[in-house]
Enzyme design. Sequence first.
Site, PDB file in Angstrom:
ATOM      1  N   SER A   9     -41.403  24.512  -5.278  1.00 45.65           N
ATOM      2  CA  SER A   9     -41.563  25.884  -5.146  1.00 45.65           C
ATOM      3  C   SER A   9     -42.823  26.422  -5.348  1.00 45.65           C
ATOM      4  O   SER A   9     -43.630  25.943  -6.294  1.00 45.65           O
ATOM      5  CB  SER A   9     -40.759  26.681  -6.142  1.00 45.65           C
ATOM      6  OG  SER A   9     -41.054  28.092  -6.256  1.00 45.65           O
ATOM      7  N   HIS A  33     -41.103  25.237  -0.683  1.00 45.07           N
ATOM      8  CA  HIS A  33     -40.245  26.135  -0.905  1.00 45.07           C
ATOM      9  C   HIS A  33     -40.682  27.705  -1.204  1.00 45.07           C
ATOM     10  O   HIS A  33     -41.295  27.698  -2.145  1.00 45.07           O
ATOM     11  CB  HIS A  33     -38.871  25.803  -1.867  1.00 45.07           C
ATOM     12  CG  HIS A  33     -38.036  26.679  -2.159  1.00 45.07           C
ATOM     13  ND1 HIS A  33     -36.876  26.825  -1.450  1.00 45.07           N
ATOM     14  CD2 HIS A  33     -37.870  27.671  -3.326  1.00 45.07           C
ATOM     15  CE1 HIS A  33     -36.175  27.519  -2.014  1.00 45.07           C
ATOM     16  NE2 HIS A  33     -36.682  28.024  -3.033  1.00 45.07           N
ATOM     17  N   ASP A  35     -40.606  31.186  -2.118  1.00 48.57           N
ATOM     18  CA  ASP A  35     -39.774  32.322  -2.625  1.00 48.57           C
ATOM     19  C   ASP A  35     -39.972  33.546  -2.479  1.00 48.57           C
ATOM     20  O   ASP A  35     -41.112  34.023  -3.071  1.00 48.57           O
ATOM     21  CB  ASP A  35     -39.508  32.001  -4.456  1.00 48.57           C
ATOM     22  CG  ASP A  35     -38.722  30.691  -4.786  1.00 48.57           C
ATOM     23  OD1 ASP A  35     -37.616  30.901  -4.176  1.00 48.57           O
ATOM     24  OD2 ASP A  35     -39.149  30.048  -5.476  1.00 48.57           O
ATOM     25  N   MET A  37     -39.248  37.506  -2.889  1.00 49.91           N
ATOM     26  CA  MET A  37     -38.516  38.372  -3.593  1.00 49.91           C
ATOM     27  C   MET A  37     -38.797  39.881  -3.365  1.00 49.91           C
ATOM     28  O   MET A  37     -40.344  40.207  -3.065  1.00 49.91           O
ATOM     29  CB  MET A  37     -38.799  38.280  -5.108  1.00 49.91           C
ATOM     30  CG  MET A  37     -38.325  36.705  -5.699  1.00 49.91           C
ATOM     31  SD  MET A  37     -38.620  36.520  -7.294  1.00 49.91           S
ATOM     32  CE  MET A  37     -38.330  34.699  -7.554  1.00 49.91           C
ATOM     33  N   HIS A  64     -37.013  31.183   1.285  1.00 52.20           N
ATOM     34  CA  HIS A  64     -35.788  31.496   0.582  1.00 52.20           C
ATOM     35  C   HIS A  64     -35.833  32.949   0.309  1.00 52.20           C
ATOM     36  O   HIS A  64     -36.812  33.433  -0.458  1.00 52.20           O
ATOM     37  CB  HIS A  64     -35.828  30.801  -0.855  1.00 52.20           C
ATOM     38  CG  HIS A  64     -34.705  31.041  -1.754  1.00 52.20           C
ATOM     39  ND1 HIS A  64     -34.524  30.853  -2.878  1.00 52.20           N
ATOM     40  CD2 HIS A  64     -33.564  31.850  -1.503  1.00 52.20           C
ATOM     41  CE1 HIS A  64     -33.529  31.418  -3.565  1.00 52.20           C
ATOM     42  NE2 HIS A  64     -32.959  31.909  -2.695  1.00 52.20           N
ATOM     43  N   MET A  66     -34.771  36.144  -1.016  1.00 51.67           N
ATOM     44  CA  MET A  66     -33.933  36.789  -1.930  1.00 51.67           C
ATOM     45  C   MET A  66     -34.395  38.465  -1.733  1.00 51.67           C
ATOM     46  O   MET A  66     -35.073  38.956  -2.520  1.00 51.67           O
ATOM     47  CB  MET A  66     -34.615  36.559  -3.476  1.00 51.67           C
ATOM     48  CG  MET A  66     -33.964  34.982  -3.619  1.00 51.67           C
ATOM     49  SD  MET A  66     -35.035  34.301  -5.083  1.00 51.67           S
ATOM     50  CE  MET A  66     -36.220  33.642  -4.232  1.00 51.67           C
ATOM     51  N   MET A 135     -27.362  27.894  -5.605  1.00 52.74           N
ATOM     52  CA  MET A 135     -28.375  28.390  -6.965  1.00 52.74           C
ATOM     53  C   MET A 135     -27.703  27.919  -8.236  1.00 52.74           C
ATOM     54  O   MET A 135     -26.871  28.057  -8.510  1.00 52.74           O
ATOM     55  CB  MET A 135     -28.650  29.956  -6.870  1.00 52.74           C
ATOM     56  CG  MET A 135     -29.173  30.628  -5.639  1.00 52.74           C
ATOM     57  SD  MET A 135     -30.764  29.956  -5.572  1.00 52.74           S
ATOM     58  CE  MET A 135     -31.848  30.618  -6.920  1.00 52.74           C
ATOM     59  N   ASP A 169     -31.280  24.670  -6.586  1.00 48.82           N
ATOM     60  CA  ASP A 169     -32.476  25.457  -6.750  1.00 48.82           C
ATOM     61  C   ASP A 169     -32.244  26.112  -8.142  1.00 48.82           C
ATOM     62  O   ASP A 169     -31.488  27.160  -8.325  1.00 48.82           O
ATOM     63  CB  ASP A 169     -32.830  26.567  -5.584  1.00 48.82           C
ATOM     64  CG  ASP A 169     -33.979  27.307  -5.673  1.00 48.82           C
ATOM     65  OD1 ASP A 169     -35.050  26.939  -7.020  1.00 48.82           O
ATOM     66  OD2 ASP A 169     -34.330  28.408  -5.197  1.00 48.82           O
TER      67      ASP A 169
END
Length: 214
Positions: A9, A33, A35, A37, A64, A66, A135, A169
Amino acid sequence: MPELKIAPSILGVDYGRMNEHLAELAPFSDMFHVDVMDGNFVNNLTVGPPVVERIQTDVPLDCHLMISDPDKYIEAFAKAGAYSITIHAEASTDLKRDVALIKDQGVRACVAVNPATELEVIKEVLPELDMVLVMSVVPGWGGQAFMSEVLEKVSAIRAEYPELDIQIDGGISDKTAPEAVKAGANVLVSGSYILKAQSPSEAVSLLKQAIAAE
Ligand code: DX5
Ligand code: ZN
């Protein structure tokens, strides 16, 4: 079971020298990866499409998301260079539509489920996915403890889909990876275990050794 893939990540990457740092991680990374957010779906903010666009690497970028209403941003992440896009089942207002939107962009489609979310929610879209993300922490932060109770979901998916990429993850280390792989996960995301290690390459070797020894 599909081949094992390691996806560091980039949450813990040194953004001041992002591309150099990623080049150091590349030799032992099957994917990066990313992330994403939004401070809404999760209580934290990270990066958006402009940063993804500036990543220079041959390692596929696994984004990913979120974020709430992911449908609004799928095209932007695809254009920024995503290899795969993961949306959260809890964040999408129409999962079938959003999976189709990802595929329309020519990008691999993945759906994530939080620890508290039942598989029932993604049952209908599962056959259409290139990857599913189970998750093993509540999303929002790196460095949390692995929740082994989610492995029941991993085993249930693996029993029905022997060839599907199943990603896990949160809290993955040489201690937790073996049980995750045993349950059927083959794509391992790892943030702090790899990024905070004195030698990230050695950390990945240890992780692989621990899995092989199981
Ligand atoms: C959590 C993120 C994870 C996180 C993993 O919200 O989705 O990808 O970076 O970090 P570790 O491996 O430290 O739990
Ligand atoms: Zn993640």
